[in-house]
Scaffold this motif. Structure first.
Motif, PDB file in Angstrom:
ATOM      1  N   ALA A   1       0.822  -1.214   0.000  1.00 40.10           N
ATOM      2  CA  ALA A   1       0.000   0.000   0.000  1.00 40.10           C
ATOM      3  C   ALA A   1       0.853   1.260   0.000  1.00 40.10           C
ATOM      4  CB  ALA A   1      -0.930  -0.001   1.210  1.00 40.10           C
ATOM      5  N   MET A   2       1.987   1.209   0.698  1.00 39.58           N
ATOM      6  CA  MET A   2       2.831   2.396   0.810  1.00 39.58           C
ATOM      7  C   MET A   2       3.383   2.824  -0.542  1.00 39.58           C
ATOM      8  SD  MET A   2       2.529   3.038   3.952  1.00 39.58           S
ATOM      9  CE  MET A   2       3.604   4.444   3.902  1.00 39.58           C
ATOM     10  N   ARG A   3       3.547   1.893  -1.468  1.00 35.44           N
ATOM     11  CA  ARG A   3       4.186   2.211  -2.747  1.00 35.44           C
ATOM     12  C   ARG A   3       3.330   3.095  -3.644  1.00 35.44           C
ATOM     13  NH1 ARG A   3       6.650  -3.817  -4.043  1.00 35.44           N
ATOM     14  NH2 ARG A   3       8.180  -3.816  -2.360  1.00 35.44           N
ATOM     15  N   THR A   4       2.042   3.131  -3.396  1.00 40.10           N
ATOM     16  CA  THR A   4       1.170   3.992  -4.207  1.00 40.10           C
ATOM     17  C   THR A   4       0.600   5.137  -3.372  1.00 40.10           C
ATOM     18  OG1 THR A   4      -0.771   2.589  -3.793  1.00 40.10           O
ATOM     19  CG2 THR A   4       0.565   2.092  -5.745  1.00 40.10           C
ATOM     20  N   LEU A   5       1.185   5.356  -2.204  1.00 37.85           N
ATOM     21  CA  LEU A   5       0.739   6.444  -1.346  1.00 37.85           C
ATOM     22  C   LEU A   5       1.523   7.701  -1.712  1.00 37.85           C
ATOM     23  CD1 LEU A   5       0.251   6.129   2.513  1.00 37.85           C
ATOM     24  CD2 LEU A   5       0.755   8.270   1.348  1.00 37.85           C
ATOM     25  N   SER A   6       0.923   8.531  -2.534  1.00 43.89           N
ATOM     26  CA  SER A   6       1.554   9.758  -2.998  1.00 43.89           C
ATOM     27  C   SER A   6       2.885   9.448  -3.691  1.00 43.89           C
ATOM     28  CB  SER A   6       1.739  10.743  -1.835  1.00 43.89           C
ATOM     29  OG  SER A   6       2.098  12.010  -2.307  1.00 43.89           O
ATOM     30  N   SER A   7       3.795  10.426  -3.717  1.00 45.80           N
ATOM     31  CA  SER A   7       5.074  10.270  -4.410  1.00 45.80           C
ATOM     32  C   SER A   7       6.181   9.960  -3.411  1.00 45.80           C
ATOM     33  CB  SER A   7       5.420  11.560  -5.154  1.00 45.80           C
ATOM     34  OG  SER A   7       5.660  12.609  -4.223  1.00 45.80           O
ATOM     35  N   VAL A   8       7.326   9.515  -3.930  1.00 46.01           N
ATOM     36  CA  VAL A   8       8.467   9.224  -3.060  1.00 46.01           C
ATOM     37  C   VAL A   8       8.894  10.479  -2.316  1.00 46.01           C
ATOM     38  CG1 VAL A   8      10.888   8.517  -3.013  1.00 46.01           C
ATOM     39  CG2 VAL A   8       9.267   7.290  -4.461  1.00 46.01           C
ATOM     40  N   ARG A   9       8.851  11.623  -2.976  1.00 40.66           N
ATOM     41  CA  ARG A   9       9.262  12.877  -2.314  1.00 40.66           C
ATOM     42  C   ARG A   9       8.399  13.153  -1.096  1.00 40.66           C
ATOM     43  NH1 ARG A   9       9.499  17.724  -6.410  1.00 40.66           N
ATOM     44  NH2 ARG A   9       7.475  16.860  -6.943  1.00 40.66           N
TER      45      ARG A   9
ATOM     46  N   PRO B   1     -10.200  11.813   4.771  1.00 38.45           N
ATOM     47  CA  PRO B   1     -10.703  10.473   4.448  1.00 38.45           C
ATOM     48  C   PRO B   1     -10.070   9.860   3.205  1.00 38.45           C
ATOM     49  CG  PRO B   1     -12.319  12.128   3.846  1.00 38.45           C
ATOM     50  CD  PRO B   1     -11.237  12.842   4.609  1.00 38.45           C
ATOM     51  N   HIS B   2      -9.330  10.668   2.415  1.00 40.55           N
ATOM     52  CA  HIS B   2      -8.690  10.143   1.205  1.00 40.55           C
ATOM     53  C   HIS B   2      -7.327   9.508   1.473  1.00 40.55           C
ATOM     54  CE1 HIS B   2     -11.530  13.232  -0.317  1.00 40.55           C
ATOM     55  NE2 HIS B   2     -11.716  12.358  -1.272  1.00 40.55           N
ATOM     56  N   MET B   3      -6.849   9.591   2.710  1.00 42.59           N
ATOM     57  CA  MET B   3      -5.561   9.006   3.037  1.00 42.59           C
ATOM     58  C   MET B   3      -5.604   7.488   2.886  1.00 42.59           C
ATOM     59  SD  MET B   3      -3.236  11.252   4.038  1.00 42.59           S
ATOM     60  CE  MET B   3      -2.998  12.877   4.772  1.00 42.59           C
ATOM     61  N   ASP B   4      -4.511   6.883   2.420  1.00 40.07           N
ATOM     62  CA  ASP B   4      -4.447   5.436   2.240  1.00 40.07           C
ATOM     63  C   ASP B   4      -4.111   4.691   3.529  1.00 40.07           C
ATOM     64  OD1 ASP B   4      -4.601   5.015  -0.843  1.00 40.07           O
ATOM     65  OD2 ASP B   4      -3.150   6.631  -0.602  1.00 40.07           O
ATOM     66  N   LEU B   5      -3.314   5.297   4.383  1.00 38.96           N
ATOM     67  CA  LEU B   5      -2.813   4.588   5.563  1.00 38.96           C
ATOM     68  C   LEU B   5      -3.907   4.218   6.571  1.00 38.96           C
ATOM     69  CD1 LEU B   5      -0.116   3.522   6.540  1.00 38.96           C
ATOM     70  CD2 LEU B   5       0.273   5.706   7.703  1.00 38.96           C
ATOM     71  N   PRO B   6      -4.840   5.108   6.913  1.00 43.79           N
ATOM     72  CA  PRO B   6      -5.844   4.760   7.935  1.00 43.79           C
ATOM     73  C   PRO B   6      -6.689   3.528   7.624  1.00 43.79           C
ATOM     74  CG  PRO B   6      -5.765   7.137   7.657  1.00 43.79           C
ATOM     75  CD  PRO B   6      -4.916   6.549   6.566  1.00 43.79           C
ATOM     76  N   PRO B   7      -7.217   3.351   6.400  1.00 50.75           N
ATOM     77  CA  PRO B   7      -8.028   2.146   6.176  1.00 50.75           C
ATOM     78  C   PRO B   7      -7.227   0.850   6.260  1.00 50.75           C
ATOM     79  CG  PRO B   7      -7.727   3.345   4.107  1.00 50.75           C
ATOM     80  CD  PRO B   7      -7.253   4.235   5.217  1.00 50.75           C
ATOM     81  N   VAL B   8      -5.987   0.876   5.755  1.00 46.17           N
ATOM     82  CA  VAL B   8      -5.167  -0.331   5.817  1.00 46.17           C
ATOM     83  C   VAL B   8      -4.885  -0.703   7.271  1.00 46.17           C
ATOM     84  CG1 VAL B   8      -3.011  -1.416   5.119  1.00 46.17           C
ATOM     85  CG2 VAL B   8      -4.078   0.265   3.629  1.00 46.17           C
ATOM     86  N   LEU B   9      -4.424   0.256   8.057  1.00 45.93           N
ATOM     87  CA  LEU B   9      -4.099  -0.021   9.454  1.00 45.93           C
ATOM     88  C   LEU B   9      -5.351  -0.389  10.250  1.00 45.93           C
ATOM     89  CD1 LEU B   9      -1.452   2.763  10.199  1.00 45.93           C
ATOM     90  CD2 LEU B   9      -1.057   0.311   9.952  1.00 45.93           C
ATOM     91  N   SER B  10      -6.478   0.229   9.937  1.00 42.32           N
ATOM     92  CA  SER B  10      -7.721  -0.103  10.644  1.00 42.32           C
ATOM     93  C   SER B  10      -8.116  -1.545  10.392  1.00 42.32           C
ATOM     94  CB  SER B  10      -8.842   0.837  10.202  1.00 42.32           C
ATOM     95  OG  SER B  10      -8.581   2.167  10.594  1.00 42.32           O
ATOM     96  N   ALA B  11      -8.027  -1.988   9.148  1.00 43.84           N
ATOM     97  CA  ALA B  11      -8.376  -3.370   8.816  1.00 43.84           C
ATOM     98  C   ALA B  11      -7.425  -4.356   9.478  1.00 43.84           C
ATOM     99  CB  ALA B  11      -8.373  -3.563   7.306  1.00 43.84           C
ATOM    100  N   LEU B  12      -6.201  -3.935   9.725  1.00 43.64           N
ATOM    101  CA  LEU B  12      -5.212  -4.794  10.384  1.00 43.64           C
ATOM    102  C   LEU B  12      -5.372  -4.808  11.906  1.00 43.64           C
ATOM    103  CD1 LEU B  12      -2.057  -3.847   8.268  1.00 43.64           C
ATOM    104  CD2 LEU B  12      -3.245  -6.059   8.275  1.00 43.64           C
ATOM    105  N   GLY B  13      -6.360  -4.070  12.412  1.00 44.17           N
ATOM    106  CA  GLY B  13      -6.605  -4.058  13.851  1.00 44.17           C
ATOM    107  C   GLY B  13      -5.650  -3.189  14.631  1.00 44.17           C
ATOM    108  N   ALA B  14      -5.110  -2.151  14.006  1.00 43.55           N
ATOM    109  CA  ALA B  14      -4.124  -1.296  14.657  1.00 43.55           C
ATOM    110  C   ALA B  14      -4.747  -0.486  15.795  1.00 43.55           C
ATOM    111  CB  ALA B  14      -3.493  -0.349  13.639  1.00 43.55           C
ATOM    112  N   ARG B  15      -3.912  -0.199  16.783  1.00 46.03           N
ATOM    113  CA  ARG B  15      -4.298   0.657  17.902  1.00 46.03           C
ATOM    114  C   ARG B  15      -3.389   1.884  17.912  1.00 46.03           C
ATOM    115  NH1 ARG B  15      -2.932  -4.142  19.901  1.00 46.03           N
ATOM    116  NH2 ARG B  15      -1.347  -3.260  21.292  1.00 46.03           N
ATOM    117  N   VAL B  16      -3.955   3.015  18.230  1.00 46.43           N
ATOM    118  CA  VAL B  16      -3.193   4.261  18.232  1.00 46.43           C
ATOM    119  C   VAL B  16      -2.978   4.723  19.667  1.00 46.43           C
ATOM    120  CG1 VAL B  16      -5.277   5.672  17.932  1.00 46.43           C
ATOM    121  CG2 VAL B  16      -3.068   6.618  17.293  1.00 46.43           C
ATOM    122  N   SER B  17      -1.735   5.090  19.975  1.00 45.37           N
ATOM    123  CA  SER B  17      -1.394   5.602  21.310  1.00 45.37           C
ATOM    124  C   SER B  17      -1.386   7.121  21.263  1.00 45.37           C
ATOM    125  CB  SER B  17      -0.016   5.085  21.741  1.00 45.37           C
ATOM    126  OG  SER B  17      -0.009   3.684  21.823  1.00 45.37           O
ATOM    127  N   ILE B  18      -2.018   7.731  22.265  1.00 43.36           N
ATOM    128  CA  ILE B  18      -2.200   9.177  22.302  1.00 43.36           C
ATOM    129  C   ILE B  18      -1.704   9.698  23.641  1.00 43.36           C
ATOM    130  CG2 ILE B  18      -3.906  11.048  22.237  1.00 43.36           C
ATOM    131  CD1 ILE B  18      -5.690   9.105  20.575  1.00 43.36           C
TER     132      ILE B  18
END
Length: 289
Positions: A97-105, A121-138
């Motif tokens: 997923a990271m390879r198509t997330l915007s440009s290398v720069r 909501p257009h970000m790629d990272l949140p849906p992937v991590l959510s489906a993987l059951g990720a937890r966020v520390s705040i």
């Protein structure tokens, strides 16, 4: 651009002390890729930016925990996440997923915490991590907390973060044999903002799907679990009939939004088709990171 103050704290606690929940013109900045665009467009005019680049290096590390989970520091760059050996070996869906997330720069500069906290909501990272059951520390001035990543989002560009809180890390459980896939549909180049992002994970037992998680983004106002689609997939053999039923359930359940990347009806039909494709891709054991 109107002049503003730039502060560089050397610790997380110092950074938290500089945030003022009553002053919306004071913001933390990690990579700054989205914030700088907002400033140039005149959407946001800061009085002070709190640069997080000099806080403790632990918040930039990507490492395995004793439980075999992957802990991703909020200040790790997207490029570091893309190239990390543990990510490639243990979470290949994330590496792909990271390879198509915007440009290398952009990936060289943008940070994981900022990509999650922005709330787009257009970000790629949140849906992937959510489906993987990720937890966020705040972290906050009075207490720290942890919540499932999908619970971070409250609406369009809205999160549950307080103005004086910062994301410090994301923890991703091991797949433990679960299948996973993320499919991104764009109306332009492959690294552009998606019209639809759909992520799926599930276990496969005796040829049937169990414990499926289906997460949709870009077509919706926030990262969204598809409970009707999950119900349709639970216990089903992944044949054409079952996958079509799940795609139909998702399309009927979701409220899609029109924007520059596609109309609401168009995105609904995309979801109907690409949920089926995502499940099939997850089943393809020959997929490579």
């Amino acid at each position: 651009m109107i002049p503003f103050e730039m502060v560089e704290p050397t610790s997380l606690n110092e950074a938290l002390s500089l945030l003022d929940p009553q002053e919306p013109t004071i913001r933390p900045v990690a990579g700054g890729t989205a914030l700088m665009l907002m400033m140039k467009a005149g959407v946001f005019t800061p009085t002070r930016l709190i640069c997080l680049h000099r806080i403790e290096p632990d918040f930039s590390r990507i490492a395995l925990t004793d439980k075999g989970e992957l802990r991703i520091g909020a200040m790790a760059t997207l490029r570091e996440l893309e190239k990390d050996a543990n990510v490639a070996a243990r979470l290949p869906v994330l590496a792909r997923a990271m390879r198509t997330l915007s440009s290398v720069r952009v990936r060289n500069v943008a940070r994981v915490g900022g990509a999650l906290a922005h709330g787009d909501p257009h970000m790629d990272l949140p849906p992937v991590l959510s489906a993987l059951g990720a937890r966020v520390s705040i972290a906050g001035p009075n207490a720290n907390r942890e919540l499932p990543l999908e619970k971070l989002y409250a609406g369009y560009y809205e999160t549950v973060l307080e103005k004086n809180e910062l994301i410090t890390a994301v923890t991703v459980p091991a797949l433990n044999g679960r299948k996973a896939a993320y499919m991104k549909v764009t109306s332009r180049t492959v690294d552009d903002w998606p019209s639809l992002g759909v992520a799926v994970t599930f276990a496969l037992s005796d040829g049937r799907i169990s414990d499926p998680i289906v997460v949709v983004s870009a077509a919706t106002e926030k990262v969204t679990r598809m409970s009707a689609a999950e119900k349709a997939l639970q216990g089903a053999a992944p044949d054409d009939t079952a996958l079509q039923r799940a795609g139909d359930a998702a399309a009927d359940e979701v409220e899609t939004l029109s924007d520059a990347h596609g109309s609401a009806p168009y995105k609904r039909e995309l979801l109907r088709v690409y949920l089926r494709r995502a499940v099939r891709q997850a089943l393809d054991d020959n997929a490579r990171p």
